[in-house]
Design an enzyme around this catalytic site. Structure first.
Site, PDB file in Angstrom:
ATOM      1  N   THR A   1       3.752  -0.951   1.753  1.00 15.70           N
ATOM      2  CA  THR A   1       4.539   0.157   2.257  1.00 15.70           C
ATOM      3  C   THR A   1       3.542   1.275   2.132  1.00 15.70           C
ATOM      4  O   THR A   1       2.529   1.108   1.451  1.00 15.70           O
ATOM      5  CB  THR A   1       5.744   0.366   1.317  1.00 15.70           C
ATOM      6  OG1 THR A   1       6.613  -0.739   1.466  1.00 15.70           O
ATOM      7  CG2 THR A   1       6.489   1.653   1.577  1.00 15.70           C
TER       8      THR A   1
ATOM      9  N   ASN B   1       7.685  -3.693   5.022  1.00 12.63           N
ATOM     10  CA  ASN B   1       8.122  -4.422   3.833  1.00 12.63           C
ATOM     11  C   ASN B   1       6.903  -5.103   3.199  1.00 12.63           C
ATOM     12  O   ASN B   1       6.069  -4.414   2.638  1.00 12.63           O
ATOM     13  CB  ASN B   1       9.256  -5.403   4.122  1.00 12.63           C
ATOM     14  CG  ASN B   1       9.968  -5.795   2.826  1.00 12.63           C
ATOM     15  OD1 ASN B   1       9.838  -5.102   1.820  1.00 12.63           O
ATOM     16  ND2 ASN B   1      10.705  -6.884   2.820  1.00 12.63           N
TER      17      ASN B   1
ATOM     18  N   ASP C   1      15.144  -7.458   2.373  1.00 13.17           N
ATOM     19  CA  ASP C   1      15.729  -6.466   1.456  1.00 13.17           C
ATOM     20  C   ASP C   1      17.250  -6.605   1.352  1.00 13.17           C
ATOM     21  O   ASP C   1      17.889  -5.976   0.507  1.00 13.17           O
ATOM     22  CB  ASP C   1      15.368  -5.043   1.896  1.00 13.17           C
ATOM     23  CG  ASP C   1      13.988  -4.617   1.374  1.00 13.17           C
ATOM     24  OD1 ASP C   1      13.424  -5.342   0.549  1.00 13.17           O
ATOM     25  OD2 ASP C   1      13.492  -3.558   1.795  1.00 13.17           O
TER      26      ASP C   1
ATOM     27  N   SER D   1      14.264   0.728  -1.841  1.00 15.14           N
ATOM     28  CA  SER D   1      13.854   1.438  -3.060  1.00 15.14           C
ATOM     29  C   SER D   1      13.015   2.666  -2.733  1.00 15.14           C
ATOM     30  O   SER D   1      12.601   3.394  -3.642  1.00 15.14           O
ATOM     31  CB  SER D   1      13.023   0.511  -3.954  1.00 15.14           C
ATOM     32  OG  SER D   1      13.772  -0.599  -4.337  1.00 15.14           O
TER      33      SER D   1
ATOM     34  N   GLY E   1       7.716  -1.508  -3.543  1.00 18.41           N
ATOM     35  CA  GLY E   1       8.968  -2.260  -3.659  1.00 18.41           C
ATOM     36  C   GLY E   1       9.830  -1.720  -4.776  1.00 18.41           C
ATOM     37  O   GLY E   1      10.070  -0.510  -4.869  1.00 18.41           O
TER      38      GLY E   1
HETATM   39  O1  DON Z   1      12.501  -0.567   1.269  1.00 22.48           O
HETATM   40  C1  DON Z   1      12.051  -1.119   0.283  1.00 22.48           C
HETATM   41  O2  DON Z   1      12.401  -0.869  -0.846  1.00 22.48           O
HETATM   42  C2  DON Z   1      10.962  -2.156   0.459  1.00 22.48           C
HETATM   43  N1  DON Z   1      11.045  -2.715   1.759  1.00 22.48           N
HETATM   44  C3  DON Z   1       9.648  -1.502   0.199  1.00 22.48           C
HETATM   45  C4  DON Z   1       8.534  -2.493   0.259  1.00 22.48           C
HETATM   46  C5  DON Z   1       7.317  -2.049  -0.432  1.00 22.48           C
HETATM   47  O3  DON Z   1       7.232  -0.996  -0.991  1.00 22.48           O
HETATM   48  C6  DON Z   1       6.226  -3.030  -0.420  1.00 22.48           C
HETATM   49  N2  DON Z   1       5.154  -2.681  -1.285  1.00 22.48           N
HETATM   50  N3  DON Z   1       4.341  -1.944  -1.511  1.00 22.48           N
END
Ligand code: DON
Length: 588
Positions: free
Chosen positions: A393, A413, A435, A465, A490
């Protein structure tokens, strides 16, 4: 242009100050970055994980754009130069605050489930989760929102035209950008190799791009040009038709109708306070803002400053607050357009104080023994336990000369999302369906427990998150912006943002030190305390003695790219995360 490395003279002064005012031995060891000084700028600042993207935003600021123009330019540029997470085929959140009116908007461009999605779509005939079904390949893809979100922000809050702010991204895609060693290595992803178009575009069919080479993306350049000329074509025109045809051919669920029905939601952010600072943060469908505010509410009564930044004693209080906030997240969080949960009660200081009263000052509370204080929240829908971690992300922050501030976290994601590139359109598609709750009690890729409120349903948005956050200085809701915060990672996102914030408010670190300092994380279940690698063995031993099951990560977590505004001088200070070597704080 300002450099993103410490200025030697300042370094020397900082070290001298450290020598004159020595920190306790343990703290000195942990905060190995204490000598780092932030990049400073007078008028505007863009901080992101990729230097070309930061420069794209800076060029827009210098050319008369405001922070929103610069953020949109950076967002589109990251879709080119940071393919693991920057995207057209994913989604995210943009939190912005306008200096003049003091108004804040939370632009929700999160992906949503296609109309043909069903609650059990990732289960086999025996109701077991099909491994990988929600994380890799075309069925993992949610209806993308990034283009809608960036275009919405530009139309409503930008000063320039969409074509102007997209120009840097188009050039980077057309002419290519130079890959660093780390960036070139990242493209060796096995997931990308599994899909013909991804392998062709990102891996040159096995003749991998090397460090120092230019990486042009002509198909993506063409798509970006088409969006700049007619942004609606992504959802209701030529691009939509091509995308839907590609997805249908590959066996996915997203049709033309799903794209046509996608809408950005312009939501009111959550607002809380911590030690006199106003915290503006992410509302549902993110769980991040709720977790952040609950954690801070639970810590209001604890004198963390006295305990010292990242001492085991200080960490204990914060970890126990994390544990409690994540318990609430697991049991209740969902898309409030579809389900209701007791959000206001969760954020009420009285409830959070009562929950914090169960923290044993000397020992960890096992998650299985944790109970909420009675009389505040209704019983949650039933759920169970979980494990894991993954990356990608991206977060970036912008502040302009007028004091407008933008905090954006957006994502595919997992790294490179589903791994699927939308054929001739040249962009990767997300795997955001993971998610959602694939099965009640089964962990998602972040080990998060997903309750019934987060079950898959047509057009619903999965709980996130992501926690883009803006903190105002003391003086209430009309005070000036102090911090622009956010991170990828995440399930670790809310705890990273909390780590950053507490490091500044209570720990006395500057923004650069705060983002670089090692982080700690607890998410209730699995009942383990996760640490970044830098904590010294003495801290680990002290935490184990308090009964924590400590897991030290082999590598660092997501990079948090933040900005602080010096309340006395108005100068902008960048916290440009040094966990990766290709980011930049670009200011003027
Ligand atoms: O929306 C979320 O919480 C996740 N899809 C975020 C994914 C994420 O941060 C992946 N890693 N760095």
């Amino acid at each position: 242009m300002l450099k993103n490395r410490p200025v030697p003279l300042l370094l020397i002064i900082t070290c001298l100050l450290g020598w004159l005012h020595p920190l306790p031995a343990q703290q000195r060891q942990i905060t190995r970055y204490l000598s780092e000084v932030p990049v400073r700028a007078r008028h505007g600042m863009v901080v992101s994980i990729q230097h070309d993207a930061s420069d794209a935003g800076l060029r827009i600021l210098r050319g008369g754009g405001n922070a929103i123009d610069a953020a949109v330019a950076t967002g589109f540029a990251l879709a080119v130069v940071h393919p693991a997470a920057g995207n057209l085929g994913g989604g995210g959140f943009m939190l912005l605050r306008l200096a003049k009116s003091g108004q804040a908007h939370f632009i929700d461009f999160r992906e949503e489930a296609p109309s043909a999605a069903t609650a059990n779509m990732f289960l086999d005939a025996s109701s077991n989760v099909i491994p990988g079904a929600s994380t890799v390949g075309i069925r993992a893809v949610g209806v993308p929102g990034s283009v809608a979100g960036l275009v919405y922000a530009e139309r409503h809050f930008g000063r320039l035209t969409l074509a102007e702010v997209m120009r840097p991204a188009i050039l980077l895609a057309r002419d290519g950008y130079k890959l660093s060693k780390e960036e070139a290595n990242d493209l060796h992803s096995e997931k990308l190799a599994r899909f013909a178009d991804s392998r062709r575009i990102f891996q040159r069919n096995g003749d991998y791009y090397r460090s120092g080479e230019l990486f042009p993306q002509p198909e993506l350049a063409h798509t970006l040009e088409a969006i700049a000329a007619d942004p609606d074509s992504f959802y209701r025109g030529a691009i939509a038709r091509q995308l839907a045809a590609y997805i249908e051919h590959a066996g996915g669920l997203i049709g033309e109708q799903d794209l046509a029905e996608y809408r950005v939601r312009d939501r009111a952010p959550l607002v809380g306070s911590y030690r006199g600072y106003t915290i503006i943060t992410a509302p549902p469908p993110s769980s991040g803002g709720v977790a952040l505010l609950e954690t801070l509410n639970m810590l209001q009564g604890v004198d963390l400053r006295k305990l010292g930044d990242r001492t085991p004693e200080e960490m204990h209080w914060i970890i126990e607050a994390f544990r409690r906030a994540y318990m609430d997240r697991s049991d209740y969080a969902g898309d409030t357009d579809f389900v209701s949960f007791p959000l206001q009660q969760m954020l009420s200081p009285a409830y959070d104080r009562a929950f914090a009263a169960s923290i044993d000052p000397a020992r960890a509370t096992p998650s299985t023994l944790l109970r909420r204080p009675p009389g505040f929240l209704p019983a949650p829908p039933p759920a169970t336990a979980a494990v894991a971690e993954s990356h990608n992300t991206t977060h970036f922050s912008v502040v302009d000369a007028e004091g407008n501030a933008v905090s954006v976290t957006y994502t595919l994601n997992a790294s490179f999302g589903s791994g699927v590139t939308a054929g001739g359109l040249g962009f990767l598609l997300n795997d955001e369906m993971d998610d959602f709750t694939s099965k009640i009690g089964a962990p998602n890729m972040f080990g998060l427990i997903q309750g019934p409120n987060n079950a898959i349903a047509p057009h619903k948005r999965p709980v996130s998150s992501m926690t883009p956050t803006i903190v105002l200085g003391k003086g209430g809701k009309s005070a000036r912006v102090w911090l622009v915060l956010g991170s990828p990672g995440g399930s670790t996102i809310p705890t990273t943002v909390t780590n950053d914030l507490i490091s500044m408010v209570d720990g006395g670190l500057n923004i650069q030190q705060a983002v670089d300092a090692p982080r700690f994380h607890h998410q209730y279940l699995p009942d383990q305390l996760r640490l970044e690698p830098e904590f010294p063995s003495s801290s680990i031993a002290a935490l184990k003695a308090m009964n924590y099951r400590v897991v030290v990560s082999e590598s660092s977590w997501g990079d948090s790219e933040c900005i602080a505004v010096d309340p006395r001088t108005g100068w902008l200070e960048a916290g440009q995360d040094h966990r990766h070597d290709y980011g930049k704080a670009a200011g003027y």
